[in-house]
Design a protein around this motif. Structure first.
Motif, PDB file in Angstrom:
ATOM      1  N   VAL A 103       0.834  -1.202   0.000  1.00  0.00           N
ATOM      2  CA  VAL A 103       0.000   0.000   0.000  1.00  0.00           C
ATOM      3  C   VAL A 103       0.870   1.253   0.000  1.00  0.00           C
ATOM      4  N   SER A 104       1.940   1.246   0.764  1.00  0.00           N
ATOM      5  CA  SER A 104       2.858   2.385   0.788  1.00  0.00           C
ATOM      6  C   SER A 104       3.444   2.631  -0.598  1.00  0.00           C
ATOM      7  N   ARG A 105       3.788   1.566  -1.280  1.00  0.00           N
ATOM      8  CA  ARG A 105       4.315   1.702  -2.644  1.00  0.00           C
ATOM      9  C   ARG A 105       3.254   2.258  -3.590  1.00  0.00           C
ATOM     10  N   GLU A 106       2.007   1.805  -3.444  1.00  0.00           N
ATOM     11  CA  GLU A 106       0.930   2.331  -4.286  1.00  0.00           C
ATOM     12  C   GLU A 106       0.744   3.829  -4.049  1.00  0.00           C
ATOM     13  N   HIS A 107       0.787   4.229  -2.784  1.00  0.00           N
ATOM     14  CA  HIS A 107       0.616   5.651  -2.466  1.00  0.00           C
ATOM     15  C   HIS A 107       1.779   6.470  -3.021  1.00  0.00           C
ATOM     16  N   ASN A 108       2.987   5.983  -2.850  1.00  0.00           N
ATOM     17  CA  ASN A 108       4.154   6.689  -3.403  1.00  0.00           C
ATOM     18  C   ASN A 108       4.081   6.777  -4.919  1.00  0.00           C
ATOM     19  N   ARG A 109       3.579   5.735  -5.563  1.00  0.00           N
ATOM     20  CA  ARG A 109       3.416   5.746  -7.017  1.00  0.00           C
ATOM     21  C   ARG A 109       2.421   6.830  -7.432  1.00  0.00           C
ATOM     22  N   ALA A 110       1.332   6.952  -6.699  1.00  0.00           N
ATOM     23  CA  ALA A 110       0.331   7.974  -7.009  1.00  0.00           C
ATOM     24  C   ALA A 110       0.929   9.377  -6.865  1.00  0.00           C
ATOM     25  N   LEU A 111       1.706   9.588  -5.810  1.00  0.00           N
ATOM     26  CA  LEU A 111       2.345  10.898  -5.622  1.00  0.00           C
ATOM     27  C   LEU A 111       3.375  11.181  -6.705  1.00  0.00           C
TER      28      LEU A 111
END
Length: 128
Positions: A103-111
């Protein structure tokens, strides 16, 4: 101005989805010792967006595929199947930690997508 660009809407949706997934992971971890608690999970954004998840996305305007206007958003959570502990709890801390990293990686990808799109927009306008 930038709110009408699809890339910003998609990046925002990705970030909100990651936040919802993180909330479910946190709830699972918080209830790791609760008797008979069933762990839940939300499908990854790419699965929901591609339509391969078992649920459908909410229809927000006419012309959306697969639904009628005003259709309520479906709950994307589903129960995680796994070996329950003797007290009936199905939370695996190890699995939840792995989901938290994902999930952290998904959020960082979105940013990152959002920042890159802003850079492209600024460059096209002649600003640095």
């Amino acid at each position: 101005m930038y709110n009408s660009l699809d890339i910003f809407q998609t990046a925002g949706a990705m970030a909100r989805h990651a936040g919802a997934r993180q909330a479910v992971v946190a709830r699972n971890i918080a209830n790791a010792d609760t008797p008979d608690f069933q762990a839940q999970s939300i499908a990854a954004f790419k699965d929901v967006y591609a339509g391969t998840a078992t649920t459908t996305m909410r229809v927000t305007r006419p012309g959306h595929i697969g639904g009628q206007m005003g259709q309520p958003a479906m709950d994307l959570r589903h129960t995680v199947t796994g070996e329950p502990s003797p007290n009936g709890n199905s939370v695996s801390i190890e699995d939840e930690m792995l989901r938290a990293v994902e999930v952290s990686r998904e959020h960082n990808r979105a940013l990152t997508i959002y920042r890159h799109a802003m850079t492209v927009l600024r460059t096209s306008l002649g600003r640095n």
